[in-house]
Write an enzyme that holds these catalytic residues in place. Structure first.
Site, PDB file in Angstrom:
ATOM      1  N   HIS A  60      33.046  47.615  28.205  1.00 20.09           N
ATOM      2  CA  HIS A  60      32.467  46.290  27.980  1.00 20.09           C
ATOM      3  C   HIS A  60      30.943  46.335  28.079  1.00 20.09           C
ATOM      4  CE1 HIS A  60      36.361  44.363  28.229  1.00 20.09           C
ATOM      5  NE2 HIS A  60      36.563  44.801  29.448  1.00 20.09           N
ATOM      6  N   HIS A  89      24.748  45.558  35.723  1.00 18.80           N
ATOM      7  CA  HIS A  89      25.088  45.939  34.351  1.00 18.80           C
ATOM      8  C   HIS A  89      24.281  45.113  33.359  1.00 18.80           C
ATOM      9  CE1 HIS A  89      27.826  42.581  35.334  1.00 18.80           C
ATOM     10  NE2 HIS A  89      27.573  42.214  34.099  1.00 18.80           N
ATOM     11  N   HIS A  91      23.856  43.090  29.449  1.00 17.93           N
ATOM     12  CA  HIS A  91      24.409  42.433  28.252  1.00 17.93           C
ATOM     13  C   HIS A  91      23.331  42.485  27.184  1.00 17.93           C
ATOM     14  CE1 HIS A  91      27.979  40.766  30.260  1.00 17.93           C
ATOM     15  NE2 HIS A  91      27.186  40.742  31.322  1.00 17.93           N
ATOM     16  N   HIS A 108      22.779  41.650  34.968  1.00 18.43           N
ATOM     17  CA  HIS A 108      23.564  40.992  36.016  1.00 18.43           C
ATOM     18  C   HIS A 108      23.669  41.893  37.237  1.00 18.43           C
ATOM     19  CE1 HIS A 108      25.710  38.230  32.912  1.00 18.43           C
ATOM     20  NE2 HIS A 108      24.556  37.729  33.341  1.00 18.43           N
ATOM     21  N   THR A 192      32.279  36.799  33.560  1.00 20.50           N
ATOM     22  CA  THR A 192      32.294  36.596  32.107  1.00 20.50           C
ATOM     23  C   THR A 192      33.169  37.620  31.392  1.00 20.50           C
ATOM     24  OG1 THR A 192      30.341  37.963  31.718  1.00 20.50           O
ATOM     25  CG2 THR A 192      29.960  35.643  32.220  1.00 20.50           C
ATOM     26  N   THR A 193      33.842  38.477  32.157  1.00 17.78           N
ATOM     27  CA  THR A 193      34.820  39.398  31.564  1.00 17.78           C
ATOM     28  C   THR A 193      36.186  39.108  32.206  1.00 17.78           C
ATOM     29  OG1 THR A 193      34.326  41.147  33.156  1.00 17.78           O
ATOM     30  CG2 THR A 193      33.100  41.190  31.092  1.00 17.78           C
TER      31      THR A 193
HETATM   32  C1  SG7 Z   1      30.997  44.248  33.760  1.00 19.63           C
HETATM   33  O1  SG7 Z   1      30.958  42.841  33.999  1.00 19.63           O
HETATM   34  C2  SG7 Z   1      31.067  45.048  35.043  1.00 19.63           C
HETATM   35  C3  SG7 Z   1      32.152  44.527  35.952  1.00 19.63           C
HETATM   36  C4  SG7 Z   1      31.966  43.037  36.126  1.00 19.63           C
HETATM   37  C5  SG7 Z   1      31.976  42.322  34.806  1.00 19.63           C
HETATM   38  O2  SG7 Z   1      32.096  44.601  32.978  1.00 19.63           O
HETATM   39  O3  SG7 Z   1      29.862  45.056  35.736  1.00 19.63           O
HETATM   40  O4  SG7 Z   1      32.056  45.126  37.222  1.00 19.63           O
HETATM   41  C6  SG7 Z   1      32.713  46.262  37.474  1.00 19.63           C
HETATM   42  C7  SG7 Z   1      32.666  46.671  38.893  1.00 19.63           C
HETATM   43  O5  SG7 Z   1      33.281  46.870  36.602  1.00 19.63           O
HETATM   44  O6  SG7 Z   1      33.039  42.554  36.892  1.00 19.63           O
HETATM   45  C8  SG7 Z   1      34.095  42.062  38.927  1.00 19.63           C
HETATM   46  C9  SG7 Z   1      32.856  42.369  38.206  1.00 19.63           C
HETATM   47  O7  SG7 Z   1      31.768  42.419  38.754  1.00 19.63           O
HETATM   48  C10 SG7 Z   1      31.759  40.822  34.935  1.00 19.63           C
HETATM   49  O8  SG7 Z   1      30.553  40.558  35.576  1.00 19.63           O
HETATM   50  S1  SG7 Z   1      29.692  39.363  35.130  1.00 19.63           S
HETATM   51  O9  SG7 Z   1      30.462  38.172  35.248  1.00 19.63           O
HETATM   52  O10 SG7 Z   1      28.533  39.413  35.961  1.00 19.63           O
HETATM   53  N1  SG7 Z   1      29.289  39.531  33.619  1.00 19.63           N
HETATM   54 ZN    ZN Z   2      27.610  40.410  33.207  1.00 16.24          ZN
END
Ligand code: SG7
Ligand code: ZN
Length: 250
Positions: A60, A89, A91, A108, A192-193
């Protein structure tokens, strides 16, 4: 008109795996429709240190994890207690809109309350706080992003498989936050995922950071599990419903 309404845009194809709730993220943020509120300043502990880290393509996005037993800590800013950093991470194409503006990207930094043993535990009780930082297009590279860009390029060029970490040396978290953090939006939303779990306290800073189109392009070369290009990875904006967005006034 009828026909256009039936066109399904599926650039963000995992949206249908999301739970449907009334407090979803991202949303549109506007100074005019936000409620002014005073917040105590944030305090950041460990954001000025150098960490070894690793970055992975999780299908993602590109996720950065620090290699440390002492997680950086965040407090203040109206949060209930101390929050520790899980990971951060990117976007490409910002998730939050400011007015009708979509920024080039958004960082984020995902935190959870230190009263819980990990992110997933904290998520079940709504004790997750994400800091969002807009990335705006700049003619010049943002030098502090260079180690990330190099690692992302390595993932893509060496066809590093999903969730396989690539090492990054000497990262400083302050480089991924605006220097002036006085202004921010605050609202209650979701991840958001999938499954887009609610109970996330969102902070989106009004000041962003620069990124060049060349740097941005590197992210768009990453691929998903189905081996398709992640040309963008933002979730569409969700309904505000009866939520209030606060804007920090000092
Ligand atoms: C990304 O966004 C990752 C996920 C994150 C998700 O896919 O950073 O984190 C991990 C540890 O894989 O999900 C639970 C979580 O932090 C959604 O994050 S967001 O809402 O800030 N976009
Ligand atoms: Zn995010």
């Amino acid at each position: 008109m009828k026909d256009r309404e039936n066109v399904k845009v599926e650039s963000y194809h995992w949206d249908k795996q999301c739970s449907s709730g009334k407090k979803q993220s991202p949303i549109t943020l506007t100074p005019d429709t936000s409620e002014g509120k005073t917040f105590p300043p944030f305090t950041f502990d460990g954001y000025d240190q150098l960490y070894n880290a690793n970055i992975k393509n999780n299908g993602h996005t590109a996720v950065v994890n620090l290699e440390t037993s002492k997680r950086p800590m965040l407090a203040g800013g109206g949060l209930d207690g101390v929050y520790v950093l899980d990971s951060f991470h990117f976007h490409w194409g910002s998730e939050h809109l400011e007015g009708d503006k979509r920024y080039a990207g958004e960082i984020h930094l995902v935190h959870y309350s230190n009263k819980y043993k990990d992110l997933s535990q904290a998520l079940t009780v709504g004790r997750v706080a994400v800091l969002g930082v807009f990335l705006y297009l700049s003619p010049d590279d943002y030098e502090d992003l260079a180690p990330i860009i190099t690692a992302v390029r390595q993932i893509q060029q060496q066809k590093v498989r999903l969730n396989v970490p690539v090492a990054i040396q000497r990262l400083e978290l302050d480089d991924f936050l605006p220097h002036d953090r006085a202004g921010f939006y605050r609202y209650e939303g979701s991840l958001t995922t999938p499954n887009c779990t609610e109970g996330v306290t969102w902070t989106v800073f009004t000041n962003g950071l620069p990124i060049s189109s060349h740097q941005l392009r590197t992210f768009t070369q990453l691929t998903t599990e189905e081996n398709t290009l992640l040309t963008t990875n933002y979730r569409p904006v969700q309904e505000l419903n009866d939520r209030v967005v606060y804007l920090k006034v000092s």
